[in-house]
Scaffold this motif. Sequence first.
Motif, PDB file in Angstrom:
ATOM      1  N   LEU A  35      98.830 -40.640  35.974  1.00 19.66           N
ATOM      2  CA  LEU A  35      99.191 -39.773  37.067  1.00 19.66           C
ATOM      3  C   LEU A  35     100.537 -40.449  37.873  1.00 19.66           C
ATOM      4  CD1 LEU A  35      98.830 -37.720  39.416  1.00 19.66           C
ATOM      5  CD2 LEU A  35      97.496 -39.599  40.482  1.00 19.66           C
ATOM      6  N   LEU A  36     100.492 -41.774  37.653  1.00 20.82           N
ATOM      7  CA  LEU A  36     101.589 -42.741  38.258  1.00 20.82           C
ATOM      8  C   LEU A  36     102.639 -42.584  37.477  1.00 20.82           C
ATOM      9  CD1 LEU A  36     101.451 -44.311  41.074  1.00 20.82           C
ATOM     10  CD2 LEU A  36      99.252 -43.276  40.383  1.00 20.82           C
ATOM     11  N   ARG A  37     102.727 -42.499  36.052  1.00 22.88           N
ATOM     12  CA  ARG A  37     103.649 -42.365  35.171  1.00 22.88           C
ATOM     13  C   ARG A  37     104.227 -41.050  35.346  1.00 22.88           C
ATOM     14  NH1 ARG A  37     100.728 -45.690  31.342  1.00 22.88           N
ATOM     15  NH2 ARG A  37     101.849 -47.741  31.025  1.00 22.88           N
ATOM     16  N   GLU A  38     103.572 -40.251  35.449  1.00 22.73           N
ATOM     17  CA  GLU A  38     104.131 -38.795  35.292  1.00 22.73           C
ATOM     18  C   GLU A  38     105.020 -38.340  36.786  1.00 22.73           C
ATOM     19  OE1 GLU A  38     104.339 -36.559  32.977  1.00 22.73           O
ATOM     20  OE2 GLU A  38     103.336 -37.848  31.562  1.00 22.73           O
ATOM     21  N   LEU A  39     104.475 -38.619  37.806  1.00 21.89           N
ATOM     22  CA  LEU A  39     104.646 -38.153  39.192  1.00 21.89           C
ATOM     23  C   LEU A  39     105.127 -39.345  40.253  1.00 21.89           C
ATOM     24  CD1 LEU A  39     102.279 -35.102  39.657  1.00 21.89           C
ATOM     25  CD2 LEU A  39     104.514 -35.004  38.724  1.00 21.89           C
ATOM     26  N   GLY A  40     104.454 -40.481  39.782  1.00 24.09           N
ATOM     27  CA  GLY A  40     104.828 -41.641  41.023  1.00 24.09           C
ATOM     28  C   GLY A  40     103.824 -41.314  42.092  1.00 24.09           C
ATOM     29  N   ALA A  41     104.309 -41.816  43.061  1.00 16.38           N
ATOM     30  CA  ALA A  41     103.338 -42.060  44.478  1.00 16.38           C
ATOM     31  C   ALA A  41     103.452 -40.716  44.838  1.00 16.38           C
ATOM     32  CB  ALA A  41     104.039 -42.663  45.518  1.00 16.38           C
ATOM     33  N   ARG A  42     104.352 -39.637  44.626  1.00 11.65           N
ATOM     34  CA  ARG A  42     104.098 -38.220  45.626  1.00 11.65           C
ATOM     35  C   ARG A  42     102.883 -37.511  44.483  1.00 11.65           C
ATOM     36  NH1 ARG A  42     108.418 -38.016  41.849  1.00 11.65           N
ATOM     37  NH2 ARG A  42     108.337 -36.418  40.261  1.00 11.65           N
ATOM     38  N   GLY A  43     102.661 -38.033  43.380  1.00  7.86           N
ATOM     39  CA  GLY A  43     101.629 -37.503  42.701  1.00  7.86           C
ATOM     40  C   GLY A  43      99.986 -37.545  43.553  1.00  7.86           C
ATOM     41  N   LEU A  44     100.122 -38.400  44.568  1.00 11.82           N
ATOM     42  CA  LEU A  44      98.644 -38.334  45.014  1.00 11.82           C
ATOM     43  C   LEU A  44      98.515 -37.062  46.006  1.00 11.82           C
ATOM     44  CD1 LEU A  44      99.065 -42.133  46.551  1.00 11.82           C
ATOM     45  CD2 LEU A  44      97.675 -41.221  44.658  1.00 11.82           C
ATOM     46  N   TRP A  83      99.003 -47.074  43.025  1.00 17.25           N
ATOM     47  CA  TRP A  83      98.002 -46.866  41.733  1.00 17.25           C
ATOM     48  C   TRP A  83      96.572 -47.288  42.440  1.00 17.25           C
ATOM     49  CZ3 TRP A  83      94.311 -49.683  39.433  1.00 17.25           C
ATOM     50  CH2 TRP A  83      94.094 -49.144  37.971  1.00 17.25           C
ATOM     51  N   CYS A  84      96.534 -48.417  43.372  1.00 16.73           N
ATOM     52  CA  CYS A  84      95.182 -48.552  43.952  1.00 16.73           C
ATOM     53  C   CYS A  84      94.571 -47.345  44.751  1.00 16.73           C
ATOM     54  CB  CYS A  84      95.113 -49.821  44.679  1.00 16.73           C
ATOM     55  SG  CYS A  84      95.576 -51.360  43.825  1.00 16.73           S
ATOM     56  N   THR A  85      95.286 -46.774  45.323  1.00 16.31           N
ATOM     57  CA  THR A  85      94.870 -45.403  45.959  1.00 16.31           C
ATOM     58  C   THR A  85      94.407 -44.426  45.050  1.00 16.31           C
ATOM     59  OG1 THR A  85      96.465 -45.836  47.924  1.00 16.31           O
ATOM     60  CG2 THR A  85      95.467 -43.627  47.874  1.00 16.31           C
ATOM     61  N   ALA A  86      95.278 -43.993  43.990  1.00 15.36           N
ATOM     62  CA  ALA A  86      94.827 -43.238  43.004  1.00 15.36           C
ATOM     63  C   ALA A  86      93.440 -43.388  42.180  1.00 15.36           C
ATOM     64  CB  ALA A  86      96.034 -43.012  41.876  1.00 15.36           C
TER      65      ALA A  86
END
Length: 294
Positions: free
Chosen positions: A179-188, A154-157
Amino acid sequence: MKILPLHPDDTECTHAVRPSGKPRGPNAGCADRRNYAVVCSACGPVGEPHGLHVLAQPEQTKHRASHKAALTPASHCPHLPAGTIKVLAASSLRGPMLTTVFDQFAYRTTYITAQLTTLGIPLTAPAPPPADLNLADSWASSYDVPLDRTSLAWCTAVRMLADHHHTGIDRQVVAADALLRELGARGLAQLHSDLHRGVPIDYRFTRCPYCSGIGEDPTQPTCGELGCPPWHEFDGHEHLCPVCHGDDHQPQWFAEQHMAELEELLADAIEENEERVSLPYRIRRLLRRRTVRT
């Protein structure tokens, strides 16, 4: 000033390797990539070799800064008061000196968490709204899944969004939550591509914003947390970064490799084109040249 990869016998390694340091091919002829050494063109080897490329970067930056300081002494700026140069140099530093790559991850989360606390933004996304939802609360959420805003992903996003749009992180909190709710870390990875107009990102040439180029999951999850098969628990397998999927960030090496491959393809194309020219066509062209000369 360069950072040279070394074999176990301290010879320079120029082979393609995996993020773990193992050779990519069985016939690569590489013993193993064990350490990284900082080598200065003027001073030679600097300090002791490091186990990771990112761990050698602070030593490289520090040594380069020492050369700059030697070239620009305080006496060259007589119009500045005494001690001003030191203050300016200290103010130009971005955060504390980071000795390991994992210190970099900890600093990233600490920096964002401190800003959230200063702005009065909750560190956890609110739970389901109560029956008497307060519409005046700008941080209220209708999602039933809590979200940790102190996590590294989340901090990176939120930092990527704020840096791209040139805004404070308070303007990008809702976008990072979604973003994090929909895709998680791979959403980055998707976010990184979207911020560059949908262009696919090659993490061999661009440093991964999540793992900073080490190729492994920076949170260091266990096999139980990821649900790995039981037989992988003792074989020392790697947990790759969910964003770059373990791509080895070595732009200089891959650029040279690509140039060599392109030169080979160009030479093959020229040779193939010459072979395709038929014998009658070459005879007619030769006779036409002789006729013109006559």
